[in-house]
Design an enzyme around this catalytic site. Structure first.
Site, mmCIF file in Angstrom:
data_model
loop_
_atom_site.group_PDB
_atom_site.id
_atom_site.type_symbol
_atom_site.label_atom_id
_atom_site.label_comp_id
_atom_site.label_asym_id
_atom_site.label_seq_id
_atom_site.Cartn_x
_atom_site.Cartn_y
_atom_site.Cartn_z
ATOM 1 C CG HIS A 157 -4.865 -6.320 -0.425
ATOM 2 N ND1 HIS A 157 -6.208 -6.527 0.202
ATOM 3 C CD2 HIS A 157 -4.852 -7.035 -1.528
ATOM 4 C CE1 HIS A 157 -6.744 -7.231 -0.685
ATOM 5 N NE2 HIS A 157 -5.988 -7.748 -1.937
ATOM 6 C CD GLU A 162 -8.315 -8.901 -4.010
ATOM 7 O OE1 GLU A 162 -7.181 -9.528 -3.704
ATOM 8 O OE2 GLU A 162 -9.070 -8.864 -3.171
ATOM 9 C CG ASN A 190 -3.507 -2.627 7.226
ATOM 10 O OD1 ASN A 190 -3.312 -1.901 5.781
ATOM 11 N ND2 ASN A 190 -4.526 -3.370 7.382
ATOM 12 N NE ARG A 201 -6.342 -12.552 4.617
ATOM 13 C CZ ARG A 201 -7.021 -11.390 4.862
ATOM 14 N NH1 ARG A 201 -6.818 -10.199 3.842
ATOM 15 N NH2 ARG A 201 -8.019 -11.181 5.794
ATOM 16 C CE1 TYR A 223 -9.124 -3.239 0.487
ATOM 17 C CE2 TYR A 223 -8.387 -0.996 -0.446
ATOM 18 C CZ TYR A 223 -8.281 -2.351 0.361
ATOM 19 O OH TYR A 223 -7.061 -2.481 0.724
ATOM 20 C CB THR A 225 -7.094 -6.833 9.262
ATOM 21 O OG1 THR A 225 -7.633 -7.810 8.588
ATOM 22 C CG2 THR A 225 -7.416 -5.230 8.597
ATOM 23 C CE LYS A 228 -3.939 -2.382 2.425
ATOM 24 N NZ LYS A 228 -4.627 -2.256 3.524
HETATM 25 P P1 RTP Z 1 -6.921 -6.057 2.967
HETATM 26 O O1 RTP Z 1 -7.997 -6.196 2.227
HETATM 27 O O2 RTP Z 1 -6.179 -4.773 2.836
HETATM 28 O O3 RTP Z 1 -5.600 -7.077 3.017
HETATM 29 O O4 RTP Z 1 -7.298 -5.977 4.437
HETATM 30 P P2 RTP Z 1 -8.178 -6.984 5.275
HETATM 31 O O5 RTP Z 1 -8.849 -8.094 4.370
HETATM 32 O O6 RTP Z 1 -7.242 -7.672 6.427
HETATM 33 O O7 RTP Z 1 -9.127 -6.307 5.851
HETATM 34 P P3 RTP Z 1 -10.577 -5.843 5.470
HETATM 35 O O8 RTP Z 1 -11.642 -6.111 6.419
HETATM 36 O O9 RTP Z 1 -11.091 -6.316 4.134
HETATM 37 O O10 RTP Z 1 -10.126 -4.115 5.473
HETATM 38 C C1 RTP Z 1 -9.593 -3.564 4.135
HETATM 39 C C2 RTP Z 1 -8.759 -2.607 4.546
HETATM 40 O O11 RTP Z 1 -9.303 -1.394 5.267
HETATM 41 C C3 RTP Z 1 -8.570 -0.699 6.174
HETATM 42 N N1 RTP Z 1 -9.552 -0.623 7.559
HETATM 43 N N2 RTP Z 1 -9.426 0.213 8.256
HETATM 44 N N3 RTP Z 1 -10.333 2.413 10.236
HETATM 45 C C4 RTP Z 1 -10.758 0.976 10.265
HETATM 46 O O12 RTP Z 1 -11.329 0.490 11.300
HETATM 47 C C5 RTP Z 1 -10.387 0.143 9.229
HETATM 48 N N4 RTP Z 1 -10.970 -1.175 9.254
HETATM 49 C C6 RTP Z 1 -10.264 -1.694 7.984
HETATM 50 C C7 RTP Z 1 -7.472 -1.417 6.605
HETATM 51 O O13 RTP Z 1 -6.312 -1.045 5.592
HETATM 52 C C8 RTP Z 1 -7.575 -2.870 5.799
HETATM 53 O O14 RTP Z 1 -6.384 -3.528 5.537
#
Ligand code: RTP
Length: 152
Positions: free
Chosen positions: A119, A130, A116, A89, A53, A95, A13
């Site tokens: 991704h 993707e 973070n 992962r 997203y 996350t 990112k």
């Molecule tokens: P990613 O898609 O980026 O690998 O992350 P992930 O599956 O582990 O998590 P996901 O729930 O899909 O969330 C995507 C990205 O959104 C941001 N996020 N911010 N501020 C918040 O509460 C929050 N929650 C999620 C994070 O950058 C997360 O990786």
């Protein structure tokens, strides 16, 4: 028979690019035994990121997430190997960096969920989606000479 050719989409990112952690992330995937199938730097548009997203469109953090992801270039990659999605992962960590184990990328380099660093696809189906979204031009076919030393 094990699927030694599973593919995952891994993205550094904008914060990971600006902080100079790209090489570290690539090195970890290479050393683990994964094959680099595609790589490019992209400054994505908000429209493109909204497609990536789309599942999170109703979340309160969605506008901030899109703004952050569009704030600078990302490094888009496809990595291939046994259980690439799940292992990828695991290597990224949880996350929220607060829950990421030390030794994972986020557990070693990140503090905040909204910064973070990386991704990784969360399923084989989302990886396929993707990879098509980020690499519509397709990927190059090649075989690593190390394959028989990594896979059974
Ligand atoms: P990613 O898609 O980026 O690998 O992350 P992930 O599956 O582990 O998590 P996901 O729930 O899909 O969330 C995507 C990205 O959104 C941001 N996020 N911010 N501020 C918040 O509460 C929050 N929650 C999620 C994070 O950058 C997360 O990786």
């Amino acid at each position: 028979m094990p699927n030694n050719a599973e593919r995952t989409y891994i993205m550094v990112k904008p914060d990971g690019v600006q902080r100079g952690i790209v090489g570290e992330i690539i090195a970890r995937f290479e050393k683990r035994g994964f094959k680099l199938v595609a790589l490019k730097m992209v400054h994505a548009t908000k429209e493109h990121l909204e497609k990536h997203y789309a599942d999170l469109a109703q979340k309160p953090f969605f506008p901030g997430l899109i703004k952050y992801m569009a704030s600078g270039p990302v490094v888009a990659m496809v990595w291939e190997g046994l259980d690439a999605v799940k292992t990828g992962r695991m290597m990224l960590g949880a996350t929220n960096p607060l829950a990421s184990a030390p030794g994972t990328i986020r557990g070693d380099y990140a503090l905040a969920v909204g910064r973070n660093i990386c991704h990784g696809s969360d399923s084989v189906e989302s990886a396929e989606h993707e990879i098509k979204l980020w690499f519509p031009e397709g990927t190059i076919q090649h075989t690593l000479s190390s394959a028989e030393w990594v896979f059974e």
